[in-house]
Design a protein around this motif. Structure first.
Motif, mmCIF file in Angstrom:
data_model
loop_
_atom_site.group_PDB
_atom_site.id
_atom_site.type_symbol
_atom_site.label_atom_id
_atom_site.label_comp_id
_atom_site.label_asym_id
_atom_site.label_seq_id
_atom_site.Cartn_x
_atom_site.Cartn_y
_atom_site.Cartn_z
ATOM 1 N N TYR A 172 0.751 -1.635 0.122
ATOM 2 C CA TYR A 172 0.070 0.214 -0.012
ATOM 3 C C TYR A 172 0.765 1.276 -0.008
ATOM 4 N N TYR A 175 -2.292 4.528 1.759
ATOM 5 C CA TYR A 175 -3.315 3.764 1.838
ATOM 6 C C TYR A 175 -3.614 3.369 0.430
ATOM 7 N N GLN A 204 2.902 7.811 2.430
ATOM 8 C CA GLN A 204 3.070 6.665 3.535
ATOM 9 C C GLN A 204 3.121 5.113 2.749
ATOM 10 N N ARG A 218 -0.397 -5.919 9.335
ATOM 11 C CA ARG A 218 -0.374 -5.194 8.987
ATOM 12 C C ARG A 218 1.332 -4.940 9.318
ATOM 13 N N ILE A 221 3.556 1.573 9.613
ATOM 14 C CA ILE A 221 3.446 2.629 8.290
ATOM 15 C C ILE A 221 4.731 3.144 8.517
#
Length: 350
Positions: A172, A175, A204, A218, A221
């Protein structure tokens, strides 16, 4: 685990869902069974063993550990008519039976792995079914690494690695799920991402994996600092500029300011008639405009990281009527000086 097989009935809202292995076979014969026959649960999560094709007039559901429905192996039983339940020797305090006969295990543990047998009594008949449950550890979050976090737009590239044993990895950027394209490349094993030309939207970055029962995990970030600009220099003045000319009267106040979109914040410089001024702010104020302040002004904006420079320039002049009057006054002044020179030197003639 075969996710392509049909389901016998919709799952209710559960924390954990499992795949159905043999639903079609059981449904064809119309016999009661535990859905699915082989269930994978996750340690610490809730696990549900769903009862399918059970008689609708059941008077008691009893669940047992192992392949036999003996009294010694009973976990818990539930009687729908009286809404009462009874715990057995294998009850751990984390089990419960729903109104439809499903067995719910809260905070699943490794010790919950094994066979489970359910017995359904209707008064006229007794039905039995056995299924296997395996509790596994949920894989930890993947770790992420990038070769740099400070880049210049359209100049630098970023290489990222997702450290995980999972085979299904998703990337990603800002996002948004990304795939290989003309600006990004994802390696065949999905664990490496390269952004060849970073843009200011690439702020990000993280990777995500699917673990047991498709529970997503996940990475942290990572934020990228992308230097860009200046894109454009915007100029504002008082009085306003018209066709590159700012008209102002002698003695009046003149305000000049310029702005630009840039990361990091740009540096500002001003020049007057080609000479660099000492001002280093984005705005200048001339409280009382003088003749020597007339001329060409330039606002220069530069980004020391991207090494890009842009400027806007304009001309400060007096209004046309004042400009004509002032020129005439200066001419008369020079003429009077010339006449005076003739009076002092009467023999001199130009």
């Amino acid at each position: 685990m075969d996710l392509s097989r049909p389901r016998c009935r919709p799952w209710r809202k559960l924390v954990l869902l499992a795949s159905l292995l043999a639903c079609g076979i059981h449904q064809a014969f119309g016999q009661m069974f535990i859905s699915p026959d082989s269930l994978i649960g996750v340690k610490g999560f809730r696990t549900v063993l769903v009862l399918e094709n059970a008689s609708q007039d059941a008077q008691e559901y009893s669940w047992h550990r192992g392949a036999e429905d003996t009294v010694e192996n009973m976990i818990v039983s539930y009687k729908p008519p009286s809404n009462s339940w009874l715990s057995g020797p294998m009850f751990s305090g984390r089990e419960n039976v729903t109104k439809l006969g499903d067995l719910v295990i809260r905070r699943s543990a490794f010790t919950d792995t094994g066979n489970y047998t359910v017995r359904v009594d209707t008064g006229n008949e007794t039905q039995r079914a056995t299924g296997w449950l395996e509790i596994q550890e949920l894989e930890s979050n993947p770790e992420i690494w990038v070769n740099t976090s400070s880049v210049v737009e359209d100049v630098d590239s970023v290489a990222a690695i997702c450290y995980t044993n999972a085979t299904n990895v998703r990337w990603y950027v800002d996002y948004t799920l990304v795939s290989s394209n003309d600006r990004m490349t994802i390696s065949p094993d999905l664990k490496n991402l390269t952004i060849h030309r970073v843009t200011r939207q690439d702020r990000q970055l993280y990777c995500e994996i699917d673990t047991i029962m498709e529970i997503p995990r996940r990475s942290e970030i990572l934020s990228l600092t992308v230097a860009y600009g200046p894109d454009e220099v915007l100029l504002s003045t008082s009085p306003s500029i018209f066709k590159g000319v700012l008209s102002a009267k002698i003695g009046s106040q003149v305000d000049m300011a310029c702005t630009a979109f840039s990361v990091p914040s740009p540096k500002y410089h001003w020049s007057h008639n080609g000479s660099l001024l000492s001002f280093s702010d984005a705005s200048i104020t001339l409280p009382s405009l003088a003749w020597e302040q007339m001329g060409r002004y330039r606002c220069i904006v530069d980004n020391p990281v991207t090494q890009l420079t842009m400027y806007r320039e304009f001309q400060i002049q007096t209004p046309r009527e004042e400009h004509s009057c002032c020129c005439k006054q200066r001419f008369l002044h020079l003429r009077s000086q010339s006449d005076l020179r003739y009076d002092i030197f009467p023999d001199f003639s130009p």
